[in-house]
Design a protein around this motif. Sequence first.
Motif, PDB file in Angstrom:
ATOM      1  N   UNK A 132       0.744  -1.331  -0.024  1.00 19.85           N
ATOM      2  CA  UNK A 132       0.142   0.097  -0.104  1.00 19.85           C
ATOM      3  C   UNK A 132       0.918   1.128   0.032  1.00 19.85           C
ATOM      4  N   UNK A 133       0.787   1.827  -1.053  1.00 15.53           N
ATOM      5  CA  UNK A 133       1.557   3.242  -1.099  1.00 15.53           C
ATOM      6  C   UNK A 133       0.612   4.330  -1.107  1.00 15.53           C
ATOM      7  N   UNK A 134       0.721   5.101  -0.118  1.00 14.65           N
ATOM      8  CA  UNK A 134      -0.132   6.185   0.158  1.00 14.65           C
ATOM      9  C   UNK A 134       0.397   7.457  -0.443  1.00 14.65           C
ATOM     10  N   UNK A 179      -4.924   9.339  -1.937  1.00 16.97           N
ATOM     11  CA  UNK A 179      -5.011   8.127  -2.556  1.00 16.97           C
ATOM     12  C   UNK A 179      -4.032   7.045  -2.187  1.00 16.97           C
ATOM     13  N   UNK A 180      -4.683   5.808  -2.203  1.00 20.02           N
ATOM     14  CA  UNK A 180      -3.926   4.705  -1.922  1.00 20.02           C
ATOM     15  C   UNK A 180      -3.612   3.640  -3.173  1.00 20.02           C
ATOM     16  N   UNK A 181      -2.513   3.382  -3.498  1.00 16.93           N
ATOM     17  CA  UNK A 181      -2.114   2.569  -4.572  1.00 16.93           C
ATOM     18  C   UNK A 181      -1.986   1.236  -3.973  1.00 16.93           C
ATOM     19  N   UNK A 182      -2.723   0.148  -4.226  1.00 14.03           N
ATOM     20  CA  UNK A 182      -2.390  -0.960  -3.783  1.00 14.03           C
ATOM     21  C   UNK A 182      -2.257  -2.309  -4.637  1.00 14.03           C
ATOM     22  N   UNK A 183      -1.082  -2.619  -4.346  1.00 13.24           N
ATOM     23  CA  UNK A 183      -0.721  -4.015  -5.204  1.00 13.24           C
ATOM     24  C   UNK A 183      -1.183  -5.075  -4.620  1.00 13.24           C
TER      25      UNK A 183
END
Length: 253
Positions: free
Chosen positions: A5-7, A221-225
């Motif tokens: 998770x990249x905030x 935003x959250x970029x979730x892998x």
Amino acid sequence: MASTIDIRRADERFHTRAGWLESHHSFSFSRHWDPGNTHFGLLLVSNDDVIAPGTGFDTHPHRDMEIITWVLDGGLVHQDSEGNNGVIYPGLAQRMSAGAGILHSEKNDSWTLTGAPEHRDPVRLIQMWVIPDTAGIAPGYEQLDINDQLGQGGWITLASGMTKHANQRAIGIRQQNAALHVARLRPSETLDTVTAPFAHLFVARGELALEGSGLLHEGDAARIGAAEGQRITAGPEGAEVLLWEMNTAVDFA
């Protein structure tokens, strides 16, 4: 594979101010360029725009892009070279397929500054771009009012090209590996995000807690892998959330 998770915080976004336009860009856009921030999954553009009354984007071209516009406040007048025109307002799902080439303009519905005060408001919108499955398709346009569904709570599939959403999506996109969901959460309401290789969560209004990551505010935003259906919980004022579900990523190699 464990989730990552990249905030990305609202104040970390690229910022354009052009007098009539205030825009925050989640990814590299126009004169803002960062080779390490060009996209996430299939999502290339997520712009948070505020357009002043009586102004807007003059006629300009697009090609080979699926463009979804989600209006939060006000009305946006759309016109394009395929003869489509109308006002995009909050709760209206709208998609333009640029395909082999299209010209369009987008203007604040508050056309003049001389009208009544209720017609002098800025318009705020989130515009998102994903690439289509196939280049050179015929340009297209689709819209549907989903306010009734939003009022019922839970996730609404705003736009999708995935087969599994064929009977539940509001509008389609020409990308079989992507879907966009939206929710208007009541105070303290909880929902689970998607299970997918890539998920992009954007807080359009309000604030929420994301499981394992803490509080997200408006514009965050959250970029979730390798997303595993992480839980979100709305804050005391509720929240409006946009969630991209993506099965693959753009390969610029």
